[in-house]
Enzyme design. Structure first.
Site, PDB file in Angstrom:
ATOM      1  N   ASP A 270      41.414  33.317   2.704  1.00 35.95           N
ATOM      2  CA  ASP A 270      39.992  33.314   2.351  1.00 35.95           C
ATOM      3  C   ASP A 270      39.293  34.511   2.987  1.00 35.95           C
ATOM      4  O   ASP A 270      38.902  34.475   4.145  1.00 35.95           O
ATOM      5  CB  ASP A 270      39.339  32.005   2.813  1.00 35.95           C
ATOM      6  CG  ASP A 270      37.855  31.943   2.465  1.00 35.95           C
ATOM      7  OD1 ASP A 270      37.397  32.784   1.669  1.00 35.95           O
ATOM      8  OD2 ASP A 270      37.172  31.026   2.974  1.00 35.95           O
ATOM      9  N   LYS A 277      33.728  38.142   4.329  1.00 38.16           N
ATOM     10  CA  LYS A 277      33.548  37.669   5.705  1.00 38.16           C
ATOM     11  C   LYS A 277      33.539  38.862   6.655  1.00 38.16           C
ATOM     12  O   LYS A 277      34.136  39.895   6.354  1.00 38.16           O
ATOM     13  CB  LYS A 277      34.708  36.744   6.094  1.00 38.16           C
ATOM     14  CG  LYS A 277      34.666  35.368   5.481  1.00 38.16           C
ATOM     15  CD  LYS A 277      35.855  34.537   5.938  1.00 38.16           C
ATOM     16  CE  LYS A 277      35.850  33.154   5.328  1.00 38.16           C
ATOM     17  NZ  LYS A 277      34.702  32.312   5.717  1.00 38.16           N
ATOM     18  N   ASP A 288      43.413  28.586   5.774  1.00 38.06           N
ATOM     19  CA  ASP A 288      42.535  27.902   4.826  1.00 38.06           C
ATOM     20  C   ASP A 288      43.311  27.054   3.811  1.00 38.06           C
ATOM     21  O   ASP A 288      42.722  26.472   2.908  1.00 38.06           O
ATOM     22  CB  ASP A 288      41.630  28.924   4.118  1.00 38.06           C
ATOM     23  CG  ASP A 288      40.250  28.374   3.817  1.00 38.06           C
ATOM     24  OD1 ASP A 288      39.874  27.339   4.405  1.00 38.06           O
ATOM     25  OD2 ASP A 288      39.542  28.984   2.994  1.00 38.06           O
ATOM     26  N   ASP A 347      31.956  32.912  -0.837  1.00 33.72           N
ATOM     27  CA  ASP A 347      32.704  32.395   0.316  1.00 33.72           C
ATOM     28  C   ASP A 347      32.681  30.861   0.368  1.00 33.72           C
ATOM     29  O   ASP A 347      33.408  30.258   1.142  1.00 33.72           O
ATOM     30  CB  ASP A 347      32.135  32.995   1.613  1.00 33.72           C
ATOM     31  CG  ASP A 347      33.090  32.855   2.782  1.00 33.72           C
ATOM     32  OD1 ASP A 347      34.270  32.494   2.543  1.00 33.72           O
ATOM     33  OD2 ASP A 347      32.670  33.134   3.922  1.00 33.72           O
ATOM     34  N   GLU A 349      34.071  28.825  -1.501  1.00 28.68           N
ATOM     35  CA  GLU A 349      35.050  28.718  -2.590  1.00 28.68           C
ATOM     36  C   GLU A 349      35.842  27.417  -2.557  1.00 28.68           C
ATOM     37  O   GLU A 349      36.359  26.982  -3.587  1.00 28.68           O
ATOM     38  CB  GLU A 349      36.013  29.909  -2.529  1.00 28.68           C
ATOM     39  CG  GLU A 349      37.213  29.762  -1.585  1.00 28.68           C
ATOM     40  CD  GLU A 349      36.846  29.586  -0.118  1.00 28.68           C
ATOM     41  OE1 GLU A 349      35.718  29.955   0.251  1.00 28.68           O
ATOM     42  OE2 GLU A 349      37.679  29.069   0.650  1.00 28.68           O
ATOM     43  N   ARG A 351      34.948  24.292  -2.212  1.00 30.12           N
ATOM     44  CA  ARG A 351      34.369  23.264  -3.083  1.00 30.12           C
ATOM     45  C   ARG A 351      34.590  23.599  -4.555  1.00 30.12           C
ATOM     46  O   ARG A 351      34.671  22.704  -5.393  1.00 30.12           O
ATOM     47  CB  ARG A 351      32.882  23.088  -2.749  1.00 30.12           C
ATOM     48  CG  ARG A 351      32.066  24.333  -2.939  1.00 30.12           C
ATOM     49  CD  ARG A 351      30.737  24.285  -2.191  1.00 30.12           C
ATOM     50  NE  ARG A 351      30.874  24.641  -0.776  1.00 30.12           N
ATOM     51  CZ  ARG A 351      29.862  24.667   0.084  1.00 30.12           C
ATOM     52  NH1 ARG A 351      28.654  24.340  -0.309  1.00 30.12           N
ATOM     53  NH2 ARG A 351      30.076  24.995   1.348  1.00 30.12           N
TER      54      ARG A 351
HETATM   55  N1  BES Z   1      37.253  28.352   4.830  1.00 27.57           N
HETATM   56  C1  BES Z   1      35.881  28.494   5.120  1.00 27.57           C
HETATM   57  C2  BES Z   1      35.404  27.532   6.184  1.00 27.57           C
HETATM   58  C3  BES Z   1      35.788  27.847   7.602  1.00 27.57           C
HETATM   59  C4  BES Z   1      35.186  28.895   8.272  1.00 27.57           C
HETATM   60  C5  BES Z   1      36.696  27.068   8.272  1.00 27.57           C
HETATM   61  C6  BES Z   1      35.521  29.160   9.583  1.00 27.57           C
HETATM   62  C7  BES Z   1      37.010  27.308   9.581  1.00 27.57           C
HETATM   63  C8  BES Z   1      36.430  28.369  10.243  1.00 27.57           C
HETATM   64  C9  BES Z   1      35.044  28.238   3.874  1.00 27.57           C
HETATM   65  O1  BES Z   1      35.611  28.651   2.692  1.00 27.57           O
HETATM   66  C10 BES Z   1      33.782  29.010   4.044  1.00 27.57           C
HETATM   67  O2  BES Z   1      33.853  30.207   4.069  1.00 27.57           O
HETATM   68  N2  BES Z   1      32.668  28.317   4.129  1.00 27.57           N
HETATM   69  C11 BES Z   1      31.416  28.946   4.318  1.00 27.57           C
HETATM   70  C12 BES Z   1      30.410  28.227   3.464  1.00 27.57           C
HETATM   71  C13 BES Z   1      29.081  28.913   3.397  1.00 27.57           C
HETATM   72  C14 BES Z   1      29.187  30.205   2.649  1.00 27.57           C
HETATM   73  C15 BES Z   1      28.094  27.995   2.720  1.00 27.57           C
HETATM   74  C16 BES Z   1      31.056  28.874   5.791  1.00 27.57           C
HETATM   75  O3  BES Z   1      31.359  27.844   6.420  1.00 27.57           O
HETATM   76  O4  BES Z   1      30.534  29.839   6.316  1.00 27.57           O
HETATM   77 ZN    ZN Z   2      37.620  28.710   2.644  1.00 27.16          ZN
HETATM   78 MN    MN Z   3      35.182  30.673   2.261  1.00 31.11          MN
END
Ligand code: BES
Ligand code: ZN
Ligand code: MN
Length: 495
Positions: A270, A277, A288, A347, A349, A351
């Protein structure tokens, strides 16, 4: 690693090392007293000299005691009996296996079940097996000179009195769970350039080959297109690796019995996509796919157990990368459910792939659906690295999952799925947006999924904080395989 349960006197059982407990103040446990008597008070001598005080999680190794069949005796401090709790118990188990692993002993006999180390005998056995397996686990298979495998190969849990018959079953199931965790950890730790969606699919097919009652099928992008999975497919657009939708059907009960469906997020890397990111720790986004890996580990474990239950694993898997074809912020896609989604942040993604997998899961006429996902960074902020986040659209399911979490010590904490949060996902242009802003990020992610799970009993596990460790100890944990297998064991027992 092999595990067994034995009854016998500690001086008589032959092994590389016999382990007995000493309480605070040098008070010998029952097994230690028996050993002391047989060894002409060698243990009380050591305690009198002050080398072992019984301090919690301290250890002392003794060699070749007279009258003792085992080559070594390991004294383990249990602290004050009144102060034994889950935390001190786990520290004691950790110290015990560290001390054992520092010896050349190939097998060991542990008298810890009788001593109230932990909540009950089953709890101690489970946590001892998990601790032993964790310490034997090696993550350096890709180094040119990997470290040596652990010498300790066989562990017997011994009791003075006849052990409860049910413990044997607990032990076998826990050993299978530990092997499932090992698979989950191994897959989680693999880098994104090796563990691709196709790699996960190959592993799932191999699991189907290895177990007669697991049937694996893999759908390619064309098939997903036909099913209308526009949301899932929007995530993979920037990637050269083909997305896959894996299903593993485990049949342990009559065909008429509705299955429990486990849906695991399988983003093999991811990057965030166009909503890229930041650089630091981005490598950790190889983890991920830990939800997917936990589904594979759980299916392997229950197949080894032969659980009398039907379980389906569903894994949507792809990469989330930027590129000329990648989905852009503002793009609107149509999910398999027909609902449209405005992708405000590429990001978010997880869901997007889960919602189509959740809609797809309806075809199994499920009794219950549980999705497992490293879904939100906000969950790490809320619960840290101790508990996984849990949401459920039925209270009974939440209660059962919470209980399984306690039993396996793979704990979860429930967060609200109230309608009050739903408006945060409003979009001017589509049925919903894929993000709800910074506030309650874990909850709005769950609320998004809830819009696709109205037709069945459902729970969502956010394992973002628990699936792996960062820093010096970086590595997958194998969670929540203990929770999921415990829940399934309980469900099979309730039938
Ligand atoms: N895989 C990430 C969530 C994540 C981030 C898990 C850091 C563990 C550590 C997910 O896909 C993600 O990027 N989520 C975003 C959502 C946001 C854009 C609403 C997040 O948590 O920043
Ligand atoms: Zn993710
Ligand atoms: Mn993500």
């Amino acid at each position: 690693m092999e595990f067994s349960i034995k009854q016998g006197s500690p001086e008589k059982l032959k092994s590389g090392c016999v382990v007995v407990g000493v309480f605070d103040g040098g008070k010998l446990s029952t097994a230690a007293q028996v050993l002391d008597k047989a060894a002409k008070h060698a243990l009380s001598d050591v305690i009198e000299r002050g080398d072992m005080t019984g301090k919690s999680a301290s250890t002392l190794l003794l060699h070749k005691l007279p009258g003792v069949a085992a080559e070594r005796v390991l004294l383990v401090g249990l602290g004050k009996a009144s102060e034994l709790n889950h935390k001190t118990s786990l520290e004691i188990l950790g110290a015990t296996f560290s001390a054992l692993n520092a010896t050349p002993a190939k097998d060991a006999t542990l008298y810890i079940v009788d001593e109230g180390v932990g909540k009950d005998a089953a709890w101690v056995i489970k946590q001892a097996v998990f601790t032993a397996a964790e310490q034997a686990f090696r993550a350096d298979g890709m180094k040119s000179k990997p470290s040596k495998p652990a010498t300790l190969k066989s562990i017997a849990f011994a009791t003075l009195e006849k052990p409860a018959a049910a413990l044997k079953n607990v032990l076998d199931q826990t050993a299978a769970t530990a092997r499932g965790m090992e698979l989950t950890k191994t897959l989680g730790n693999l880098p994104g350039n090796i563990c691709t969606p196709s790699y996960l699919a190959a592993k799932a097919l191999a699991l189907g080959k290895a177990h007669k009652n697991i049937k694996t099928t893999v759908l390619d992008e064309k098939a997903m297109q036909k099913l209308g999975m526009g949301s899932l497919l929007s995530v993979t657009r920037g990637s050269e690796q083909p997305a896959k939708l894996i299903t593993m059907e485990y049949s342990g009960a009559a065909k008429t019995q509705k299955p429990i469906v486990l849906v695991g997020k399988g983003i093999t890397f991811d990057s965030g996509g166009i909503s890229l990111k930041p650089g630091p720790e981005m490598d950790e986004m190889k983890y991920d796919m830990c939800g997917a890996a936990s589904v594979l580990g759980t299916l392997q474990a229950i197949a080894e157990m032969g659980l009398k239950l039907n379980v389906v694993g569903v894994i949507p898997t792809c990469e989330n990368l930027p590129g000329g074809k990648a989905t852009k912020p503002g793009d609107i896609v149509t999910s398999m459910s027909g609902q449209t989604v405005e992708i405000l942040n590429t990001d978010a993604e997880g869901r997007l792939i889960l919602c189509d997998a959740l809609t797809y899961s309806k075809k199994f006429n499920p009794d219950t659906v549980i999705d497992i996902a490293t879904l939100t960074g906000a969950c790490v902020i809320a619960l840290g690295h101790v508990a996984s986040g849990m949401f459920a659209n039925e209270d009974k399911l939440a209660v059962e999952l919470l209980a399984a979490g306690e039993q396996s010590h793979d704990r979860i904490w429930q967060l609200p799925l109230w309608e009050d949060y739903q408006p945060l996902l409003d979009s001017n242009f589509a049925d919903m947006a894929n993000i709800g802003g910074r506030a309650g990020g874990t909850i709005t992610a769950a609320c998004f999924l809830a819009r696709f799970t109205k037709d069945y009993r459902w729970a969502h596990l956010d394992i973002a904080g628990t699936a792996w460790k960062s820093g010096k100890e970086k590595g997958a944990t194998g969670r929540p395989v203990p929770l999921l297998t415990q829940y399934l064991i309980n469900r099979a027992a309730a039938k």
